[in-house]
Design an enzyme around this catalytic site. Structure first.
Site, PDB file in Angstrom:
ATOM      1  N   ASN A  35       0.785  -1.241   0.159  1.00 37.81           N
ATOM      2  CA  ASN A  35      -0.218  -0.022  -0.007  1.00 37.81           C
ATOM      3  C   ASN A  35       0.916   1.397  -0.006  1.00 37.81           C
ATOM      4  O   ASN A  35       1.573   1.392  -0.940  1.00 37.81           O
ATOM      5  CB  ASN A  35      -1.094   0.019   1.220  1.00 37.81           C
ATOM      6  CG  ASN A  35      -0.537  -0.148   2.426  1.00 37.81           C
ATOM      7  OD1 ASN A  35      -0.130  -1.190   2.944  1.00 37.81           O
ATOM      8  ND2 ASN A  35      -1.106   0.645   3.414  1.00 37.81           N
ATOM      9  N   ASP A  36       0.757   2.090   1.007  1.00 37.30           N
ATOM     10  CA  ASP A  36       1.445   3.559   0.845  1.00 37.30           C
ATOM     11  C   ASP A  36       2.979   3.467   0.588  1.00 37.30           C
ATOM     12  O   ASP A  36       3.627   3.016   1.102  1.00 37.30           O
ATOM     13  CB  ASP A  36       1.377   4.353   2.037  1.00 37.30           C
ATOM     14  CG  ASP A  36      -0.002   4.018   2.882  1.00 37.30           C
ATOM     15  OD1 ASP A  36      -1.014   3.539   2.277  1.00 37.30           O
ATOM     16  OD2 ASP A  36      -0.148   4.637   4.106  1.00 37.30           O
ATOM     17  N   GLN A  55       4.538   0.335   2.250  1.00 31.81           N
ATOM     18  CA  GLN A  55       3.865  -0.590   3.174  1.00 31.81           C
ATOM     19  C   GLN A  55       3.661  -2.055   2.270  1.00 31.81           C
ATOM     20  O   GLN A  55       3.275  -2.141   1.560  1.00 31.81           O
ATOM     21  CB  GLN A  55       2.397  -0.069   3.388  1.00 31.81           C
ATOM     22  CG  GLN A  55       2.415   1.334   4.464  1.00 31.81           C
ATOM     23  CD  GLN A  55       2.806   0.924   5.862  1.00 31.81           C
ATOM     24  OE1 GLN A  55       1.922   0.111   6.496  1.00 31.81           O
ATOM     25  NE2 GLN A  55       4.173   1.126   6.313  1.00 31.81           N
ATOM     26  N   SER A  78       2.762   3.724   8.215  1.00 27.40           N
ATOM     27  CA  SER A  78       3.448   4.750   6.959  1.00 27.40           C
ATOM     28  C   SER A  78       4.352   5.780   7.861  1.00 27.40           C
ATOM     29  O   SER A  78       4.183   6.166   9.025  1.00 27.40           O
ATOM     30  CB  SER A  78       2.425   5.429   6.240  1.00 27.40           C
ATOM     31  OG  SER A  78       1.879   4.351   5.464  1.00 27.40           O
ATOM     32  N   ARG A 109      -1.378   9.071  13.127  1.00 30.49           N
ATOM     33  CA  ARG A 109      -0.195   8.245  12.371  1.00 30.49           C
ATOM     34  C   ARG A 109       0.152   9.055  11.120  1.00 30.49           C
ATOM     35  O   ARG A 109      -0.034  10.008  10.667  1.00 30.49           O
ATOM     36  CB  ARG A 109      -0.792   6.797  11.920  1.00 30.49           C
ATOM     37  CG  ARG A 109      -1.976   6.892  11.110  1.00 30.49           C
ATOM     38  CD  ARG A 109      -2.502   5.583  10.631  1.00 30.49           C
ATOM     39  NE  ARG A 109      -3.865   5.629  10.109  1.00 30.49           N
ATOM     40  CZ  ARG A 109      -5.039   5.258  10.752  1.00 30.49           C
ATOM     41  NH1 ARG A 109      -5.072   5.225  12.040  1.00 30.49           N
ATOM     42  NH2 ARG A 109      -6.145   5.461  10.095  1.00 30.49           N
ATOM     43  N   ASP A 110       1.464   8.524  10.551  1.00 25.56           N
ATOM     44  CA  ASP A 110       1.760   8.860   9.336  1.00 25.56           C
ATOM     45  C   ASP A 110       2.650  10.145   9.374  1.00 25.56           C
ATOM     46  O   ASP A 110       2.201  10.853   8.440  1.00 25.56           O
ATOM     47  CB  ASP A 110       0.989   8.668   8.196  1.00 25.56           C
ATOM     48  CG  ASP A 110      -0.266   7.675   7.986  1.00 25.56           C
ATOM     49  OD1 ASP A 110       0.281   6.797   8.317  1.00 25.56           O
ATOM     50  OD2 ASP A 110      -1.353   7.807   7.812  1.00 25.56           O
TER      51      ASP A 110
HETATM   52  C1  FRU Z   1      -3.133   4.659   4.597  1.00 25.15           C
HETATM   53  C2  FRU Z   1      -2.831   3.964   6.001  1.00 25.15           C
HETATM   54  C3  FRU Z   1      -2.110   4.692   6.856  1.00 25.15           C
HETATM   55  C4  FRU Z   1      -1.221   3.659   7.526  1.00 25.15           C
HETATM   56  C5  FRU Z   1      -0.971   2.517   6.610  1.00 25.15           C
HETATM   57  C6  FRU Z   1      -1.082   1.182   7.284  1.00 25.15           C
HETATM   58  O1  FRU Z   1      -3.625   3.625   3.535  1.00 25.15           O
HETATM   59  O2  FRU Z   1      -3.968   3.442   6.550  1.00 25.15           O
HETATM   60  O3  FRU Z   1      -2.817   5.544   7.551  1.00 25.15           O
HETATM   61  O4  FRU Z   1      -0.047   4.232   8.180  1.00 25.15           O
HETATM   62  O5  FRU Z   1      -2.013   2.736   5.486  1.00 25.15           O
HETATM   63  O6  FRU Z   1      -0.593   0.263   6.170  1.00 25.15           O
END
Ligand code: FRU
Length: 491
Positions: free
Chosen positions: A46-47, A63, A107, A167-168
Protein backbone atom coordinates in the site's frame (compact mmCIF):
# COMPACT_ATOMS: atom_id res chain seq x y z
CA UNK A 1 -10.58 -16.83 1.26
CA UNK A 2 -11.28 -15.29 4.66
CA UNK A 3 -8.18 -14.39 6.61
CA UNK A 4 -8.28 -14.80 10.37
CA UNK A 5 -6.58 -12.36 12.70
CA UNK A 6 -3.96 -15.02 13.45
CA UNK A 7 -3.17 -15.37 9.77
CA UNK A 8 -2.93 -11.63 9.26
CA UNK A 9 -0.59 -11.13 12.17
CA UNK A 10 1.81 -14.01 11.65
CA UNK A 11 5.41 -12.83 11.61
CA UNK A 12 7.95 -13.83 9.00
CA UNK A 13 9.57 -16.07 11.61
CA UNK A 14 6.46 -18.25 11.65
CA UNK A 15 6.64 -18.81 7.93
CA UNK A 16 8.69 -21.41 6.15
CA UNK A 17 10.79 -20.72 3.07
CA UNK A 18 8.65 -23.31 1.23
CA UNK A 19 5.48 -21.40 1.94
CA UNK A 20 7.01 -18.18 0.59
CA UNK A 21 8.27 -20.00 -2.51
CA UNK A 22 4.83 -21.49 -3.15
CA UNK A 23 3.22 -18.07 -2.80
CA UNK A 24 5.80 -16.50 -5.14
CA UNK A 25 4.99 -19.18 -7.69
CA UNK A 26 1.27 -18.34 -7.60
CA UNK A 27 2.08 -14.65 -7.87
CA UNK A 28 4.34 -15.17 -10.87
CA UNK A 29 1.63 -17.08 -12.71
CA UNK A 30 -0.67 -14.08 -12.53
CA UNK A 31 -1.50 -12.70 -16.01
CA UNK A 32 -1.72 -9.18 -14.56
CA UNK A 33 1.81 -8.72 -13.20
CA UNK A 34 3.00 -5.24 -14.13
CA UNK A 35 6.06 -4.63 -16.25
CA UNK A 36 7.32 -1.15 -15.36
CA UNK A 37 5.61 -0.30 -12.09
CA UNK A 38 6.81 -1.03 -8.57
CA UNK A 39 4.84 -4.03 -7.31
CA UNK A 40 5.29 -6.44 -4.40
CA UNK A 41 7.10 -9.75 -4.95
CA UNK A 42 4.29 -11.35 -2.97
CA UNK A 43 1.43 -10.06 -0.84
CA UNK A 44 0.02 -6.60 -0.55
CA UNK A 45 1.60 -3.21 -1.18
CA UNK A 46 0.00 0.00 0.00
CA UNK A 47 1.33 3.48 0.81
CA UNK A 48 4.66 4.76 -0.50
CA UNK A 49 6.90 5.54 2.49
CA UNK A 50 10.25 7.22 3.14
CA UNK A 51 10.54 8.59 -0.40
CA UNK A 52 13.89 10.42 -0.56
CA UNK A 53 17.03 11.14 -2.51
CA UNK A 54 19.96 10.01 -0.38
CA UNK A 55 23.54 9.04 -1.04
CA UNK A 56 23.20 9.46 -4.81
CA UNK A 57 20.05 7.36 -5.19
CA UNK A 58 16.30 7.58 -4.89
CA UNK A 59 14.90 5.45 -2.09
CA UNK A 60 11.28 4.49 -2.10
CA UNK A 61 9.83 2.23 0.56
CA UNK A 62 6.29 0.95 0.77
CA UNK A 63 3.83 -0.60 3.16
CA UNK A 64 4.00 -4.33 2.72
CA UNK A 65 2.20 -7.40 3.99
CA UNK A 66 4.27 -10.21 2.49
CA UNK A 67 1.98 -13.18 3.06
CA UNK A 68 -1.09 -12.42 0.97
CA UNK A 69 -3.35 -9.79 -0.61
CA UNK A 70 -4.76 -8.46 2.68
CA UNK A 71 -3.98 -5.70 5.17
CA UNK A 72 -2.13 -7.74 7.76
CA UNK A 73 1.07 -7.13 9.70
CA UNK A 74 2.70 -4.23 7.84
CA UNK A 75 6.40 -4.00 7.08
CA UNK A 76 8.42 -1.48 5.11
CA UNK A 77 9.85 -2.84 1.87
CA UNK A 78 12.80 -1.01 0.29
CA UNK A 79 13.35 -0.21 -3.39
CA UNK A 80 15.93 2.13 -4.87
CA UNK A 81 16.82 3.71 -8.19
CA UNK A 82 19.42 5.93 -9.77
CA UNK A 83 17.01 7.40 -12.33
CA UNK A 84 13.41 7.15 -11.00
CA UNK A 85 12.75 4.67 -13.81
CA UNK A 86 14.63 1.44 -13.13
CA UNK A 87 13.98 0.27 -9.59
CA UNK A 88 15.86 -2.38 -7.70
CA UNK A 89 14.12 -4.47 -5.06
CA UNK A 90 16.40 -4.16 -2.05
CA UNK A 91 14.32 -6.17 0.41
CA UNK A 92 12.76 -5.86 3.82
CA UNK A 93 13.56 -2.53 5.46
CA UNK A 94 11.59 -2.25 8.69
CA UNK A 95 10.13 -5.29 10.37
CA UNK A 96 7.67 -4.93 13.23
CA UNK A 97 9.66 -6.42 16.06
CA UNK A 98 9.11 -4.75 19.42
CA UNK A 99 6.45 -3.55 21.82
CA UNK A 100 6.19 -0.21 19.98
CA UNK A 101 5.43 -1.53 16.50
CA UNK A 102 4.37 -5.14 17.07
CA UNK A 103 1.13 -4.80 15.07
CA UNK A 104 2.69 -3.04 12.13
CA UNK A 105 5.39 -0.65 11.00
CA UNK A 106 2.93 1.84 9.53
CA UNK A 107 3.52 4.72 7.15
CA UNK A 108 6.10 7.44 7.54
CA UNK A 109 8.75 9.45 5.79
CA UNK A 110 12.48 9.86 5.30
CA UNK A 111 14.87 12.77 5.71
CA UNK A 112 18.63 13.07 5.50
CA UNK A 113 20.44 14.22 8.64
CA UNK A 114 24.13 13.96 9.57
CA UNK A 115 24.85 11.81 6.54
CA UNK A 116 22.15 9.27 7.39
CA UNK A 117 18.58 8.71 6.28
CA UNK A 118 16.17 9.07 9.22
CA UNK A 119 12.96 7.11 8.75
CA UNK A 120 10.13 8.22 11.02
CA UNK A 121 7.13 5.93 11.03
CA UNK A 122 4.13 4.93 13.07
CA UNK A 123 4.41 1.87 15.23
CA UNK A 124 0.95 0.35 15.40
CA UNK A 125 0.13 -1.67 18.50
CA UNK A 126 -3.00 -3.32 19.82
CA UNK A 127 -3.74 -4.42 23.36
CA UNK A 128 -5.49 -7.63 24.37
CA UNK A 129 -8.89 -6.01 23.69
CA UNK A 130 -7.65 -4.92 20.27
CA UNK A 131 -7.51 -1.26 21.31
CA UNK A 132 -4.99 0.62 19.24
CA UNK A 133 -2.06 2.58 20.57
CA UNK A 134 0.19 4.32 18.06
CA UNK A 135 3.82 5.27 18.69
CA UNK A 136 5.92 7.43 16.40
CA UNK A 137 9.19 5.57 15.93
CA UNK A 138 12.53 6.14 14.27
CA UNK A 139 14.85 3.95 12.24
CA UNK A 140 18.12 5.17 10.79
CA UNK A 141 19.58 4.00 7.49
CA UNK A 142 23.34 4.24 7.09
CA UNK A 143 25.14 4.93 3.85
CA UNK A 144 25.77 1.21 3.44
CA UNK A 145 22.01 0.60 3.47
CA UNK A 146 21.85 -1.03 6.89
CA UNK A 147 18.90 0.09 8.98
CA UNK A 148 18.89 0.34 12.76
CA UNK A 149 15.72 0.91 14.73
CA UNK A 150 15.76 3.10 17.82
CA UNK A 151 14.77 1.22 20.98
CA UNK A 152 12.16 3.68 22.15
CA UNK A 153 9.58 5.78 20.34
CA UNK A 154 10.22 9.45 19.68
CA UNK A 155 6.57 10.35 20.30
CA UNK A 156 5.00 7.94 22.77
CA UNK A 157 1.66 9.60 23.46
CA UNK A 158 -1.21 10.93 21.44
CA UNK A 159 -1.75 14.59 22.40
CA UNK A 160 -4.95 15.22 24.32
CA UNK A 161 -7.97 15.97 22.17
CA UNK A 162 -7.17 13.24 19.60
CA UNK A 163 -8.03 9.56 19.23
CA UNK A 164 -5.68 6.65 18.57
CA UNK A 165 -6.05 7.30 14.86
CA UNK A 166 -2.81 9.22 14.93
CA UNK A 167 -0.21 8.27 12.34
CA UNK A 168 1.92 8.80 9.22
CA UNK A 169 4.56 11.40 10.21
CA UNK A 170 5.98 13.41 7.31
CA UNK A 171 9.14 15.29 8.23
CA UNK A 172 10.78 18.34 6.66
CA UNK A 173 13.40 20.86 7.66
CA UNK A 174 12.99 24.60 7.88
CA UNK A 175 16.08 26.56 8.96
CA UNK A 176 17.57 24.77 11.97
CA UNK A 177 14.40 22.96 12.93
CA UNK A 178 12.67 19.82 11.82
CA UNK A 179 8.90 19.74 11.54
CA UNK A 180 6.51 16.86 11.23
CA UNK A 181 2.87 16.76 10.23
CA UNK A 182 0.91 13.79 11.55
CA UNK A 183 -2.55 12.62 10.47
CA UNK A 184 -4.99 12.77 13.35
CA UNK A 185 -8.57 12.30 14.34
CA UNK A 186 -10.11 14.70 16.85
CA UNK A 187 -12.06 13.26 19.77
CA UNK A 188 -15.25 14.33 17.97
CA UNK A 189 -14.28 11.98 15.11
CA UNK A 190 -13.29 14.59 12.56
CA UNK A 191 -10.05 14.60 10.60
CA UNK A 192 -7.12 16.96 11.06
CA UNK A 193 -3.36 17.32 10.88
CA UNK A 194 -1.12 18.22 13.80
CA UNK A 195 2.36 19.71 13.86
CA UNK A 196 5.47 18.77 15.85
CA UNK A 197 8.87 20.47 16.09
CA UNK A 198 12.32 19.07 16.81
CA UNK A 199 15.98 20.13 16.81
CA UNK A 200 17.40 16.65 16.31
CA UNK A 201 14.59 14.37 15.03
CA UNK A 202 14.61 12.58 18.39
CA UNK A 203 13.15 15.01 20.86
CA UNK A 204 9.80 16.25 19.50
CA UNK A 205 7.50 18.98 20.84
CA UNK A 206 3.80 19.13 20.07
CA UNK A 207 3.15 22.48 18.39
CA UNK A 208 -0.62 22.16 17.94
CA UNK A 209 -3.11 21.50 15.20
CA UNK A 210 -2.57 22.90 11.74
CA UNK A 211 -5.29 25.52 11.37
CA UNK A 212 -6.86 25.17 7.96
CA UNK A 213 -9.96 26.72 6.49
CA UNK A 214 -11.62 23.34 6.02
CA UNK A 215 -13.45 23.53 9.30
CA UNK A 216 -14.58 20.68 11.50
CA UNK A 217 -16.54 18.81 8.89
CA UNK A 218 -14.10 17.52 6.34
CA UNK A 219 -14.10 13.78 6.83
CA UNK A 220 -13.48 11.65 9.92
CA UNK A 221 -9.75 11.02 9.51
CA UNK A 222 -6.92 12.54 7.49
CA UNK A 223 -4.27 9.99 6.61
CA UNK A 224 -0.80 10.48 5.17
CA UNK A 225 -0.33 14.25 5.35
CA UNK A 226 2.54 15.90 3.50
CA UNK A 227 3.58 19.53 3.60
CA UNK A 228 6.01 21.33 1.29
CA UNK A 229 6.74 24.63 -0.33
CA UNK A 230 6.72 25.03 -4.07
CA UNK A 231 7.19 28.31 -5.98
CA UNK A 232 7.07 30.15 -2.65
CA UNK A 233 3.67 28.71 -1.80
CA UNK A 234 2.62 26.23 0.88
CA UNK A 235 1.00 22.96 -0.14
CA UNK A 236 -0.71 20.60 2.29
CA UNK A 237 -1.51 17.20 0.87
CA UNK A 238 -3.56 14.61 2.73
CA UNK A 239 -5.93 11.69 2.30
CA UNK A 240 -9.26 12.44 3.95
CA UNK A 241 -11.65 9.61 4.73
CA UNK A 242 -15.38 10.17 4.94
CA UNK A 243 -16.07 12.78 2.26
CA UNK A 244 -19.41 12.28 0.55
CA UNK A 245 -19.53 11.97 -3.24
CA UNK A 246 -20.51 15.28 -4.80
CA UNK A 247 -21.13 15.44 -8.56
CA UNK A 248 -17.96 14.17 -10.23
CA UNK A 249 -16.00 14.60 -7.00
CA UNK A 250 -15.09 12.16 -4.24
CA UNK A 251 -16.31 9.09 -6.10
CA UNK A 252 -13.78 6.66 -4.61
CA UNK A 253 -14.04 5.06 -1.20
CA UNK A 254 -11.41 7.51 0.14
CA UNK A 255 -9.87 10.63 -1.34
CA UNK A 256 -6.52 12.29 -1.59
CA UNK A 257 -5.95 15.90 -2.42
CA UNK A 258 -4.36 19.17 -1.46
CA UNK A 259 -4.79 22.81 -0.61
CA UNK A 260 -2.42 25.58 -1.71
CA UNK A 261 -1.84 28.82 0.13
CA UNK A 262 0.80 31.02 1.66
CA UNK A 263 3.53 29.06 3.42
CA UNK A 264 2.34 27.72 6.75
CA UNK A 265 2.88 30.21 9.56
CA UNK A 266 5.04 28.11 11.86
CA UNK A 267 4.51 30.47 14.81
CA UNK A 268 0.76 29.90 15.08
CA UNK A 269 0.37 26.83 12.77
CA UNK A 270 -1.92 28.62 10.41
CA UNK A 271 -2.28 27.70 6.77
CA UNK A 272 -4.31 30.17 4.71
CA UNK A 273 -5.31 28.42 1.52
CA UNK A 274 -7.73 28.01 -1.39
CA UNK A 275 -10.11 25.16 -2.17
CA UNK A 276 -9.39 21.45 -1.77
CA UNK A 277 -8.52 19.70 -5.05
CA UNK A 278 -8.37 15.99 -5.68
CA UNK A 279 -4.97 14.91 -6.99
CA UNK A 280 -6.26 12.22 -9.27
CA UNK A 281 -9.65 11.92 -10.96
CA UNK A 282 -9.43 8.20 -11.66
CA UNK A 283 -10.28 5.10 -9.67
CA UNK A 284 -7.21 3.79 -7.90
CA UNK A 285 -5.11 6.37 -6.15
CA UNK A 286 -4.41 6.97 -2.47
CA UNK A 287 -1.91 8.02 0.19
CA UNK A 288 0.60 9.83 -2.08
CA UNK A 289 3.93 11.08 -0.75
CA UNK A 290 6.39 13.59 -2.16
CA UNK A 291 10.08 14.29 -1.92
CA UNK A 292 12.41 16.92 -3.27
CA UNK A 293 15.40 15.62 -5.21
CA UNK A 294 18.96 16.89 -5.77
CA UNK A 295 17.73 18.87 -8.77
CA UNK A 296 15.15 20.64 -6.60
CA UNK A 297 12.25 18.85 -8.22
CA UNK A 298 9.16 18.05 -6.14
CA UNK A 299 8.17 14.51 -7.05
CA UNK A 300 5.04 12.60 -6.06
CA UNK A 301 4.31 8.88 -5.95
CA UNK A 302 0.98 7.40 -4.92
CA UNK A 303 -0.44 4.01 -4.06
CA UNK A 304 -2.31 2.76 -7.13
CA UNK A 305 -5.01 1.18 -5.03
CA UNK A 306 -7.47 1.79 -2.24
CA UNK A 307 -8.23 0.20 1.10
CA UNK A 308 -11.17 -2.15 1.64
CA UNK A 309 -11.59 -3.17 -1.99
CA UNK A 310 -11.00 -6.61 -3.48
CA UNK A 311 -8.91 -6.70 -6.64
CA UNK A 312 -8.77 -9.46 -9.25
CA UNK A 313 -5.10 -10.22 -8.48
CA UNK A 314 -6.06 -11.25 -4.94
CA UNK A 315 -6.59 -14.81 -6.14
CA UNK A 316 -2.94 -14.83 -7.23
CA UNK A 317 -1.62 -13.84 -3.82
CA UNK A 318 -0.72 -10.21 -4.44
CA UNK A 319 -2.29 -6.77 -4.73
CA UNK A 320 -1.43 -3.26 -5.92
CA UNK A 321 1.45 -1.25 -7.24
CA UNK A 322 2.78 2.30 -6.98
CA UNK A 323 2.08 5.02 -9.56
CA UNK A 324 4.74 6.42 -11.83
CA UNK A 325 6.64 9.33 -10.28
CA UNK A 326 5.09 12.69 -11.16
CA UNK A 327 6.80 16.06 -11.08
CA UNK A 328 4.73 18.79 -9.47
CA UNK A 329 4.42 22.42 -10.55
CA UNK A 330 1.97 25.10 -9.53
CA UNK A 331 0.17 26.91 -12.30
CA UNK A 332 -2.82 29.20 -11.66
CA UNK A 333 -3.24 28.00 -8.10
CA UNK A 334 -3.39 24.31 -9.05
CA UNK A 335 -0.91 21.50 -8.92
CA UNK A 336 0.17 20.38 -12.36
CA UNK A 337 1.42 16.79 -12.43
CA UNK A 338 3.57 15.41 -15.21
CA UNK A 339 5.37 12.09 -15.47
CA UNK A 340 9.01 12.82 -14.63
CA UNK A 341 10.92 13.45 -17.90
CA UNK A 342 13.30 10.66 -16.86
CA UNK A 343 10.55 8.23 -17.98
CA UNK A 344 11.47 9.03 -21.58
CA UNK A 345 14.31 6.58 -20.97
CA UNK A 346 11.71 3.86 -21.33
CA UNK A 347 10.75 4.85 -24.86
CA UNK A 348 11.51 2.22 -27.46
CA UNK A 349 10.17 1.68 -30.98
CA UNK A 350 7.86 4.48 -32.11
CA UNK A 351 4.90 4.58 -34.49
CA UNK A 352 2.89 7.65 -35.36
CA UNK A 353 -0.10 8.72 -37.38
CA UNK A 354 -2.09 11.86 -38.13
CA UNK A 355 -5.58 11.69 -39.46
CA UNK A 356 -9.03 13.10 -39.34
CA UNK A 357 -11.83 11.06 -37.80
CA UNK A 358 -15.48 11.77 -38.49
CA UNK A 359 -18.44 9.89 -37.03
CA UNK A 360 -16.39 6.72 -36.95
CA UNK A 361 -14.28 4.47 -34.80
CA UNK A 362 -10.98 3.57 -36.43
CA UNK A 363 -8.69 0.81 -35.28
CA UNK A 364 -5.15 2.16 -35.78
CA UNK A 365 -2.89 -0.05 -37.89
CA UNK A 366 0.45 -0.92 -36.29
CA UNK A 367 -0.77 0.46 -32.97
CA UNK A 368 -1.30 -2.27 -30.47
CA UNK A 369 0.03 -3.69 -27.26
CA UNK A 370 -0.48 -4.12 -23.56
CA UNK A 371 2.54 -2.08 -22.43
CA UNK A 372 3.28 1.31 -24.00
CA UNK A 373 3.16 5.07 -23.84
CA UNK A 374 0.66 6.80 -26.10
CA UNK A 375 0.29 10.48 -26.86
CA UNK A 376 -2.99 11.45 -28.53
CA UNK A 377 -3.51 15.09 -29.46
CA UNK A 378 -6.87 16.28 -30.75
CA UNK A 379 -7.46 19.53 -32.61
CA UNK A 380 -9.99 21.28 -34.88
CA UNK A 381 -12.81 19.27 -33.34
CA UNK A 382 -16.48 19.90 -33.75
CA UNK A 383 -17.50 16.41 -32.65
CA UNK A 384 -19.86 15.91 -29.74
CA UNK A 385 -17.27 13.57 -28.29
CA UNK A 386 -13.96 12.06 -29.31
CA UNK A 387 -11.20 10.01 -27.82
CA UNK A 388 -9.23 6.77 -27.75
CA UNK A 389 -9.99 3.19 -26.89
CA UNK A 390 -7.24 1.04 -25.39
CA UNK A 391 -6.86 -2.65 -24.69
CA UNK A 392 -9.54 -3.27 -27.31
CA UNK A 393 -10.56 -6.90 -27.80
CA UNK A 394 -13.65 -8.75 -28.85
CA UNK A 395 -15.69 -7.66 -25.84
CA UNK A 396 -13.31 -5.36 -24.07
CA UNK A 397 -12.19 -1.75 -24.27
CA UNK A 398 -11.04 1.02 -21.97
CA UNK A 399 -12.24 4.44 -23.09
CA UNK A 400 -10.60 7.82 -22.56
CA UNK A 401 -12.61 10.57 -24.19
CA UNK A 402 -13.62 14.20 -24.21
CA UNK A 403 -17.29 15.04 -24.04
CA UNK A 404 -17.35 18.41 -25.80
CA UNK A 405 -20.98 19.10 -24.91
CA UNK A 406 -20.54 18.64 -21.18
CA UNK A 407 -16.91 19.79 -21.40
CA UNK A 408 -15.70 16.79 -19.46
CA UNK A 409 -12.88 14.31 -19.68
CA UNK A 410 -14.19 10.77 -19.19
CA UNK A 411 -12.41 7.57 -18.17
CA UNK A 412 -14.69 4.59 -18.69
CA UNK A 413 -13.61 1.14 -17.51
CA UNK A 414 -17.08 -0.43 -17.73
CA UNK A 415 -15.83 -2.93 -20.33
CA UNK A 416 -12.16 -3.02 -19.41
CA UNK A 417 -12.07 -6.70 -18.48
CA UNK A 418 -12.57 -8.49 -15.19
CA UNK A 419 -14.76 -6.23 -13.10
CA UNK A 420 -14.21 -5.14 -9.51
CA UNK A 421 -15.19 -2.27 -7.18
CA UNK A 422 -18.30 -1.77 -9.32
CA UNK A 423 -20.24 -0.46 -6.36
CA UNK A 424 -18.17 2.73 -6.73
CA UNK A 425 -19.08 3.09 -10.40
CA UNK A 426 -17.11 2.31 -13.53
CA UNK A 427 -16.85 5.83 -15.00
CA UNK A 428 -14.91 8.84 -13.77
CA UNK A 429 -15.30 12.36 -15.16
CA UNK A 430 -13.94 15.80 -14.59
CA UNK A 431 -14.71 19.18 -16.06
CA UNK A 432 -12.16 20.69 -18.43
CA UNK A 433 -12.93 23.62 -20.66
CA UNK A 434 -10.26 23.63 -23.36
CA UNK A 435 -9.96 24.05 -27.12
CA UNK A 436 -7.27 21.44 -27.54
CA UNK A 437 -7.27 18.14 -25.74
CA UNK A 438 -4.28 15.86 -25.31
CA UNK A 439 -3.96 12.55 -23.51
CA UNK A 440 -0.56 11.22 -22.56
CA UNK A 441 -1.22 7.68 -21.46
CA UNK A 442 0.98 5.08 -19.80
CA UNK A 443 -0.42 1.61 -20.25
CA UNK A 444 1.00 -1.28 -18.25
CA UNK A 445 -0.32 -4.85 -18.17
CA UNK A 446 -3.03 -3.96 -15.64
CA UNK A 447 -3.06 -0.17 -15.32
CA UNK A 448 -3.66 3.08 -17.14
CA UNK A 449 -2.37 6.52 -16.14
CA UNK A 450 -3.71 9.42 -18.20
CA UNK A 451 -2.11 12.86 -18.06
CA UNK A 452 -4.56 15.33 -19.61
CA UNK A 453 -3.43 18.59 -21.27
CA UNK A 454 0.12 18.55 -19.87
CA UNK A 455 -0.85 17.47 -16.41
CA UNK A 456 -3.79 19.74 -15.53
CA UNK A 457 -5.71 16.57 -14.63
CA UNK A 458 -4.65 12.97 -14.09
CA UNK A 459 -6.74 9.81 -14.18
CA UNK A 460 -5.30 6.61 -12.77
CA UNK A 461 -6.95 3.22 -12.84
CA UNK A 462 -6.26 -0.47 -12.65
CA UNK A 463 -7.81 -2.56 -15.43
CA UNK A 464 -7.80 -6.33 -15.82
CA UNK A 465 -8.27 -7.15 -19.51
CA UNK A 466 -7.58 -10.33 -21.41
CA UNK A 467 -3.99 -10.44 -22.62
CA UNK A 468 -5.25 -10.60 -26.21
CA UNK A 469 -7.18 -7.34 -25.90
CA UNK A 470 -4.47 -5.26 -27.50
CA UNK A 471 -6.08 -2.90 -29.99
CA UNK A 472 -5.95 0.88 -30.01
CA UNK A 473 -8.72 2.89 -31.70
CA UNK A 474 -9.62 6.54 -32.12
CA UNK A 475 -13.14 7.78 -32.55
CA UNK A 476 -15.38 10.80 -33.02
CA UNK A 477 -19.16 10.96 -32.68
CA UNK A 478 -21.40 13.79 -33.80
CA UNK A 479 -18.75 15.48 -35.92
CA UNK A 480 -15.05 15.29 -36.61
CA UNK A 481 -11.69 15.79 -35.01
CA UNK A 482 -8.08 15.65 -36.09
CA UNK A 483 -5.89 13.36 -34.13
CA UNK A 484 -2.14 12.99 -33.99
CA UNK A 485 -1.12 9.80 -32.21
CA UNK A 486 2.35 8.66 -31.23
CA UNK A 487 3.03 5.39 -29.53
CA UNK A 488 6.27 4.17 -27.97
CA UNK A 489 6.98 0.64 -26.91
CA UNK A 490 8.30 0.52 -23.40
CA UNK A 491 11.76 -0.94 -23.08
C1 FRU B 1 -3.17 4.57 4.53
C2 FRU B 1 -2.85 3.84 5.83
C3 FRU B 1 -2.04 4.71 6.77
C4 FRU B 1 -1.35 3.70 7.62
C5 FRU B 1 -1.05 2.58 6.63
C6 FRU B 1 -1.10 1.20 7.19
O1 FRU B 1 -3.45 3.70 3.50
O2 FRU B 1 -4.05 3.43 6.47
O3 FRU B 1 -2.77 5.66 7.49
O4 FRU B 1 -0.17 4.18 8.20
O5 FRU B 1 -2.04 2.71 5.62
O6 FRU B 1 -0.69 0.28 6.23
Amino acid sequence: MEWTKEQRYRTMEDVSEDEIQALAKTVNQCPWRQSFHIQPVTGLLNDPNGFSYFNGEYHLFYQWFPLGPVHGLKHWYHTKSKDLVHWENVGMAIEPSNEFDRHGAYSGSGIEHDGKLYLMYTGNTRDEYWNRHPYQCLAVMNRDGSIVKMDTPVIAEVPSGYTDHFRDPKVWKNGDLFYSVIGAQRKNETGSVVLYRSRDLIDWQFAGEVKTGLGEEFGYMWECPDYFQLNGQGVLLFSPQGLKAEGDHYQNIYQSGYVIGSPIDLENNELKHGTFHELDRGFDFYAPQTTVDHQGRRILVGWMGLPEIDYPTDSNGWAHCLTLPRELKIIDGKLIQLPVPDLNLLRGKMVETSRSVENENVRLDHFEGDVYELLAEFSDSNAREFGVELRVGENEKTVIKYDAVEKKVVFDRTSSGESFAEEFGTIRKCTLDAEKISFRIFVDVSSVEVFVNDGVEVFTGRIFPDKNSNGISVFARGGHTNVKAVKWDIN
